[in-house]
Design a protein around this motif. Sequence first.
Motif, PDB file in Angstrom:
ATOM      1  N   ASN A 111       0.878  -1.017   0.110  1.00 28.99           N
ATOM      2  CA  ASN A 111      -0.030  -0.020  -0.072  1.00 28.99           C
ATOM      3  C   ASN A 111       0.933   1.425  -0.078  1.00 28.99           C
ATOM      4  O   ASN A 111       2.049   1.191   0.039  1.00 28.99           O
ATOM      5  N   GLU A 112       0.217   2.212  -0.277  1.00 34.42           N
ATOM      6  CA  GLU A 112       0.853   3.635  -0.501  1.00 34.42           C
ATOM      7  C   GLU A 112       1.883   3.797   0.959  1.00 34.42           C
ATOM      8  O   GLU A 112       3.186   4.294   0.700  1.00 34.42           O
ATOM      9  N   SER A 113       1.421   3.886   2.233  1.00 33.46           N
ATOM     10  CA  SER A 113       2.252   3.984   3.203  1.00 33.46           C
ATOM     11  C   SER A 113       3.288   3.152   3.632  1.00 33.46           C
ATOM     12  O   SER A 113       4.500   3.639   3.814  1.00 33.46           O
ATOM     13  N   GLN A 114       3.155   1.948   2.964  1.00 29.56           N
ATOM     14  CA  GLN A 114       4.282   1.019   3.133  1.00 29.56           C
ATOM     15  C   GLN A 114       5.264   1.472   2.277  1.00 29.56           C
ATOM     16  O   GLN A 114       6.602   1.305   2.499  1.00 29.56           O
ATOM     17  N   GLN A 115       4.688   1.870   0.940  1.00 26.46           N
ATOM     18  CA  GLN A 115       5.915   2.293   0.063  1.00 26.46           C
ATOM     19  C   GLN A 115       6.593   3.609   0.486  1.00 26.46           C
ATOM     20  O   GLN A 115       7.721   3.734   0.237  1.00 26.46           O
ATOM     21  N   LEU A 116       5.731   4.516   0.898  1.00 26.90           N
ATOM     22  CA  LEU A 116       6.616   5.456   1.143  1.00 26.90           C
ATOM     23  C   LEU A 116       7.483   5.811   2.616  1.00 26.90           C
ATOM     24  O   LEU A 116       8.523   6.213   2.570  1.00 26.90           O
ATOM     25  N   ALA A 117       7.144   4.548   3.285  1.00 23.93           N
ATOM     26  CA  ALA A 117       7.992   4.309   4.491  1.00 23.93           C
ATOM     27  C   ALA A 117       9.427   3.734   4.036  1.00 23.93           C
ATOM     28  O   ALA A 117      10.402   3.945   4.629  1.00 23.93           O
ATOM     29  N   CYS A 118       9.605   3.086   2.738  1.00 21.30           N
ATOM     30  CA  CYS A 118      10.658   2.606   2.362  1.00 21.30           C
ATOM     31  C   CYS A 118      11.578   3.626   1.294  1.00 21.30           C
ATOM     32  O   CYS A 118      12.515   3.321   0.989  1.00 21.30           O
ATOM     33  N   LEU A 119      10.901   4.900   1.004  1.00 25.90           N
ATOM     34  CA  LEU A 119      11.574   5.673   0.060  1.00 25.90           C
ATOM     35  C   LEU A 119      12.483   6.746   0.975  1.00 25.90           C
ATOM     36  O   LEU A 119      12.502   6.771   2.098  1.00 25.90           O
TER      37      LEU A 119
END
Length: 119
Positions: A111-119
């Motif tokens: 999901n978007e929050s999981q993606q943003l946490a890795c960027l």
Amino acid sequence: MKSIPDGKRVGNGFDDGLRTGGPCVVEKPRRRNACRIFGDTCFILASLLIPAVHATAEEFDHMHRLYDGVVKRFVQNGMVNYAGLKADPKTLDQYLDSIAQVTKQQFEDWNESQQLACL
């Protein structure tokens, strides 16, 4: 040859004790024990050589516990203890390795929050 309780064979060394002569004790081959010891040693070495964290993308820790541990250990009052981090980078390296194992497809499935946490 006759067997005795301790696992050794008794005989005269020539013909299973039928001829005259003093008995000698001949130990059984220890091949089985050697194989077992070798196998146990290989298992132990493999256990030690395999890194402690083998996070695949499916089991990626979205709580980022490894990174959280690095921050708690090496950041105080907004200041990074770079000397300490350089001396013991193992946990940070494990975290970065776990991120590096994530494929593009797996990343896109988050999901978007999981993606943003890795960027």
